[in-house]
Motif scaffolding. Structure first.
Motif, PDB file in Angstrom:
ATOM      1  N   ASN A  45       0.789  -1.232   0.000  1.00 55.30           N
ATOM      2  CA  ASN A  45       0.000   0.000   0.000  1.00 55.30           C
ATOM      3  C   ASN A  45       0.825   1.288   0.000  1.00 55.30           C
ATOM      4  N   LYS A  46       2.140   1.120  -0.066  1.00 51.11           N
ATOM      5  CA  LYS A  46       2.981   2.312   0.059  1.00 51.11           C
ATOM      6  C   LYS A  46       4.073   2.348  -0.996  1.00 51.11           C
ATOM      7  N   LYS A 149      -0.315   4.639  -1.578  1.00 47.26           N
ATOM      8  CA  LYS A 149      -0.539   4.610  -3.023  1.00 47.26           C
ATOM      9  C   LYS A 149      -1.657   5.556  -3.442  1.00 47.26           C
ATOM     10  N   ARG A 150      -2.749   5.594  -2.644  1.00 42.66           N
ATOM     11  CA  ARG A 150      -3.884   6.423  -3.035  1.00 42.66           C
ATOM     12  C   ARG A 150      -3.641   7.912  -2.811  1.00 42.66           C
ATOM     13  N   ASP A 151      -2.596   8.248  -2.057  1.00 40.58           N
ATOM     14  CA  ASP A 151      -2.278   9.666  -1.818  1.00 40.58           C
ATOM     15  C   ASP A 151      -1.298  10.224  -2.847  1.00 40.58           C
ATOM     16  N   LEU A 152      -0.600   9.347  -3.574  1.00 43.76           N
ATOM     17  CA  LEU A 152       0.470   9.809  -4.465  1.00 43.76           C
ATOM     18  C   LEU A 152      -0.028  10.828  -5.482  1.00 43.76           C
ATOM     19  N   LEU A 153       0.672  11.965  -5.534  1.00 44.00           N
ATOM     20  CA  LEU A 153       0.329  13.008  -6.499  1.00 44.00           C
ATOM     21  C   LEU A 153       1.540  13.346  -7.343  1.00 44.00           C
ATOM     22  N   LEU A 154       1.351  13.349  -8.653  1.00 42.75           N
ATOM     23  CA  LEU A 154       2.413  13.772  -9.564  1.00 42.75           C
ATOM     24  C   LEU A 154       1.993  15.071 -10.238  1.00 42.75           C
TER      25      LEU A 154
END
Lengths: 297, 297
Positions: A45-46, A149-154
């Protein structure tokens, strides 16, 4: 040496494009060179976030104007800001320092104290690095962080009609040394605002907006009257092109705007790529602009 | 400024001791500052290794004597060597470079090519970093690696009566630029020799042996006639104190010596702490020595 081939002519961004081509990435690299952090496969998850920044005396600070604590603070803060821009939490840092041999112990300790104090604020473990002789003071820090994973921002996720938001007001002359990286705001954004893309304003509002638009393949409409500024008097042009603000610029769906907390400012809208960046002044007049911002050469 | 308080007087090691005191480590830090790498809790069977090294023009290399490819090569190689010293495998690197603004594009590309070629040898992904203006050329690289828990080697594990082994012959004047880090040898050591402690010879044989002994709380008996050297003629004193050899120095139980492959050299034995470092010359005469080696200030 051909003048046209000097780095000072093409600038950092052109050079990074060249570098990208000679670097490759394996299957566990989710994002390599070209965003605020590298994103690496880690756990179920990370992801791991990996970022590095170098500060050079005479370029990023001067010994006359900056206390050693402030130089140390900044060297770590710029890295934490990169982690914030990706929606993550900083965990570990390694510090490489180049110092003149005449540096006093006291000065060196104060430099490290500036790093340590900020590290403590964010519970970052300082786990290694090295010290070297160098004619000018150089601090190079690499930070390792984590992101759900759900927080990742590009920079690349902005969608048409998304709202462009600033996490705080800009300044014409921001404190480029003792700023606090926006980890808390970043966590608020990723946990509650369904953001689609994010960046920290290190090069300047227009320049960093330009990075998001380029990576997302979009254009933008920016309303000058909505750009927040802490200063009473300022040059609007300077405000949009001054780097080292370290507020976050992000994009989010318009239907989430009601969740936007106080102190966050919608400043425009994502548009199709072909529209480029268009500024709308207070009289409604539109003007196409090109990002300038800070280049390192 | 008090001369006694200059970094050039205390040296890097004294300064690192001071730094240790003002840095702290959390529960997921298995080893922080003071070994070749930081060791971080990661997965059930694996730790992360995190290392950083900075190269400075005029200190670690000169532009006249070193090709840009060789400078790039070395900047990554010293970091890989740190990962090897801990028994790990390098995975990712971030690269921060400071370059004079008059640097040609061609020169910069050749520098990165040196990094890239070595990265390819070890399947290391180059995932980020930044470029800056700097009067002198500076390259600062941070590497992230992995190590199986059972393979992890620190400087601190040497036990009484362990054999002290070199992974290869030393040179009085080693090629300090284009050396290959000893990842393969390191893997052979951790997989088959039951080693108890390891370090790479970056500061010099005696100096790095001294680090192992200090961290392990041990002394050592070294047989001069067993020290391997590739050169026909050399000063023995220089050989023991010359840094940047980048062979591995490790300790292992004597009953495993039969497993030692060709090209590995037992050179002495771990002794109780109170015996310090004792050299035995070819006539059997003993002499107590103190590590000198390379200090960075």
């Amino acid at each position: 040496m051909n003048m046209k081939n000097r780095l000072s002519n093409t600038g950092e961004f052109g050079f990074i494009e060249k570098i990208k081509k000679i670097t490759g990435t394996g299957p566990s690299v989710i994002k390599g060179i070209g965003d605020d952090c590298a994103v690496l496969r880690y756990k179920k998850n990370k992801h791991l976030l990996f970022a590095a920044d170098m500060l050079v005396e005479g370029v990023h600070f001067t010994l006359k104007k900056a206390k050693p604590e402030a130089i140390g603070h900044k060297a770590l803060a710029v890295n934490i800001s990169d982690i914030a821009a990706c929606g993550g939490i900083p965990r570990y840092a390694v510090i490489s320092v180049g110092m003149p041999s005449v540096t006093s112990h006291n000065y060196a300790i104060r430099l490290y104290r500036g790093i340590k104090n900020l590290a403590r604020c964010f519970k970052i473990d300082l786990v290694g690095g090295d010290t070297n002789f160098s004619r000018k003071l150089i601090i190079s820090i690499a930070v390792l962080g984590e992101v759900s994973k759900r927080d990742l921002l590009l920079r690349s996720g902005a969608k048409n009609r998304d709202v462009i938001v600033l996490s705080g007001a800009l300044r014409e002359k921001p404190d480029h040394l003792m700023f606090m990286p926006k980890i808390k705001k970043s966590q608020l954004i990723v946990k509650s605002l369904m953001p689609s893309a994010m960046i920290d304003i290190s090069d300047g509002f227009l320049s960093d907006l330009g990075h998001v638009l380029k990576d997302s393949g979009r254009g933008a409409l920016i309303y000058e009257s909505l750009i927040p500024c802490k200063d009473r008097k300022y040059s609007f042009n300077n405000l949009l092109n001054t780097g080292e603000q370290f507020e976050l610029l992000f994009t989010m769906p318009a239907n989430r705007l009601k969740m936007l907390p106080k102190g966050f400012y919608p400043v425009g809208e994502i548009r199709p790529n072909k529209e480029g960046i268009t500024l709308v002044d207070s009289s409604g007049k539109k003007k196409r602009v090109k990002p300038k911002g800070y280049t390192h050469f």
